[in-house]
Design an enzyme around this catalytic site. Structure first.
Site, short mmCIF file in Angstrom:
data_model
loop_
_atom_site.label_atom_id
_atom_site.label_comp_id
_atom_site.label_asym_id
_atom_site.label_seq_id
_atom_site.Cartn_x
_atom_site.Cartn_y
_atom_site.Cartn_z
CE LYS A 109 -1.01 -4.77 2.98
NZ LYS A 109 -1.04 -5.88 2.03
CB SER B 121 -4.25 2.26 10.27
OG SER B 121 -3.88 1.43 9.17
CB THR C 56 -0.93 0.02 1.24
OG1 THR C 56 -1.57 1.29 1.33
CG2 THR C 56 -0.16 -0.24 2.52
CE1 TYR D 3 -3.74 -3.45 4.68
CE2 TYR D 3 -3.89 -1.07 4.49
CZ TYR D 3 -3.70 -2.30 3.91
OH TYR D 3 -3.48 -2.39 2.56
CG HIS D 4 -1.73 2.04 6.42
ND1 HIS D 4 -2.87 2.61 6.90
CD2 HIS D 4 -1.86 1.98 5.08
CE1 HIS D 4 -3.67 2.91 5.88
NE2 HIS D 4 -3.08 2.53 4.77
#
Length: 406
Positions: free
Chosen positions: A193, A187, A145, A189-190
């Site tokens: 990554k 976040s 991302t 989620y980030h």
């Protein structure tokens, strides 16, 4: 090639699987179907009706004569099963989509934070570890991302993965070194990554794995060339506050006469890519792998950038929808610029699809067709980044609470 698509039942995984099968590759989907279970947890469904993965692949075979194989494996927990699958099948390439992909979902509660970290990081490491242990020399393509970079404004273009820096030595000389562009996750989620990036760097350096990491922008659109071939091949379309991406959410809101919900000032600048370009970029990455021993190959997989409020105004002008400015549930800068380099895909022949009214109309048409499936109560974005922010979140953008008072 024989290609394993990890997470091939998902929003980008499904159209990618169809696209690669259509190109003549032997495609194997590996998925634990967790995205469908999350729909059940959230009490929401895809705007577009989705058949089971078995039925979808059956229709594809009936329409094209090409077979897509499905294997029910949880990559985060079924390490030995996946390792055995790798040994038996020895794919030429692996495309890794098998991660929980929604930033708001990852911030809903401590349970959701734990799930996102455990699922995403374990899945990535298990894949890398299994490749080393089995000796399978597959090219790994990972869908990452743009969010690993964060959304701060520094007045310079974000490079494709690596930043050349000058480091002063003890002798007073300056030596040049390429480092990963500094990560700045917004976040949980980030953050996963960003952890993926470090795992990739280690395994490429230590074990010579061939890895491509795609830093993708926000995906919009519904159809690809392959999903149009049969009604039951349609892709999923998320509109809810956790999984719906901002442009698709605006279009569904316009279609059902719901206010376009802009959070904060709407000054957040984001990178975008159409779903058709997304699958095309993955094909280009597959066809241009790094050599064993090379550093991780990193592409910025996006085609244009827009401010959220500009998108809302464009959709409002096109459809007559109203715009509602609401408190922002995210912890982020109110305004930011985003300048991104994406020369590598352009050099490989990508002819980008950009935001045009014709394509936006297509999404609105799909949204109107299936508007009867919308639960308006699931449209607001209510997952807050902190407990303090949670107190300010607007859960009733339509003002129904007020209207119901007599």
């Amino acid at each position: 090639m024989k290609i394993a698509v990890l997470g091939g039942d998902g929003f980008v995984g499904w159209p990618t699987s169809l696209h690669l099968s259509d190109q003549g590759h032997e495609v194997h989907i590996i998925d634990n179907l967790s995205r469908r279970w999350i729909d059940t947890e959230l009490g929401v469904q895809s705007l577009t009706p989705m058949d089971s993965i078995q039925e979808r692949t059956r229709i594809w075979h009936e329409e094209t004569g090409r077979k897509i194989h499905f294997h029910l494996i949880d990559l985060a927990t079924d390490y030995e099963i996946f390792k055995r699958w790798l040994t038996d099948n020895r794919p030429d390439a692996i495309i890794h989509f098998a991660e929980q992909r929604a930033a708001p979902y990852s911030m809903k509660s401590d349970r959701h934070k734990n799930y996102t970290v455990n699922n995403n990081v374990n899945a990535t490491h298990n894949v890398l570890n299994a490749l080393v242990e089995t000796g399978v020399e597959a090219h790994l393509v990972h869908l990452g991302t743009m969010g690993v970079y964060g959304y701060s404004t520094i007045g310079a273009a974000i490079p494709e993965g690596y930043l050349p820096v000058g480091i002063e030595t003890l002798a007073g000389d300056t030596v040049s070194q390429d480092i990963l562009y500094p990560s700045n996750p917004g976040s949980i989620y980030h953050m996963t990554k960003c952890l993926d990036q470090l795992l990739f760097q280690f395994y490429a350096k230590n074990d010579g794995l061939r890895i491509t990491d795609l830093h993708q922008g926000i995906v919009w659109g519904t159809h690809t060339e392959q999903t149009r071939r049969h009604a039951q091949l349609i892709n999923r379309f998320d509109y809810d506050g956790d999984y719906g991406t901002v442009l698709n959410r605006f279009l569904i809101q316009a279609a059902i006469d719901y206010p376009l919900t802009v959070h904060g000032t709407g000054g957040q600048t984001r990178a975008f890519i159409h779903i058709q370009d997304s699958v095309r970029c993955i094909e280009l990455a597959l066809n241009n792998p790094p050599a064993a021993g090379d550093k991780v190959k990193i592409f910025n997989q996006m085609t244009e950038t827009h401010r959220v409020r500009d998108l809302a105004e464009m959709i409002a002008k096109m459809t007559g929808a109203k715009v509602a400015y609401l408190p922002n549930p995210r912890k982020e800068a109110a305004e930011n610029d985003l300048i991104v380099k994406n020369e590598q895909f352009l050099a490989l022949g990508l002819n980008p699809i950009t935001l045009e009214e014709g394509l936006l109309d297509e999404v609105v048409e799909v949204a109107k067709k299936f508007a009867y499936r919308v639960d308006r109560g699931r449209v607001p974005a209510v997952s807050a980044w902190t407990k303090d922010i949670a107190k300010t979140v607007e859960t009733d953008p339509e003002g129904k609470r007020l209207k119901s008072v007599s």
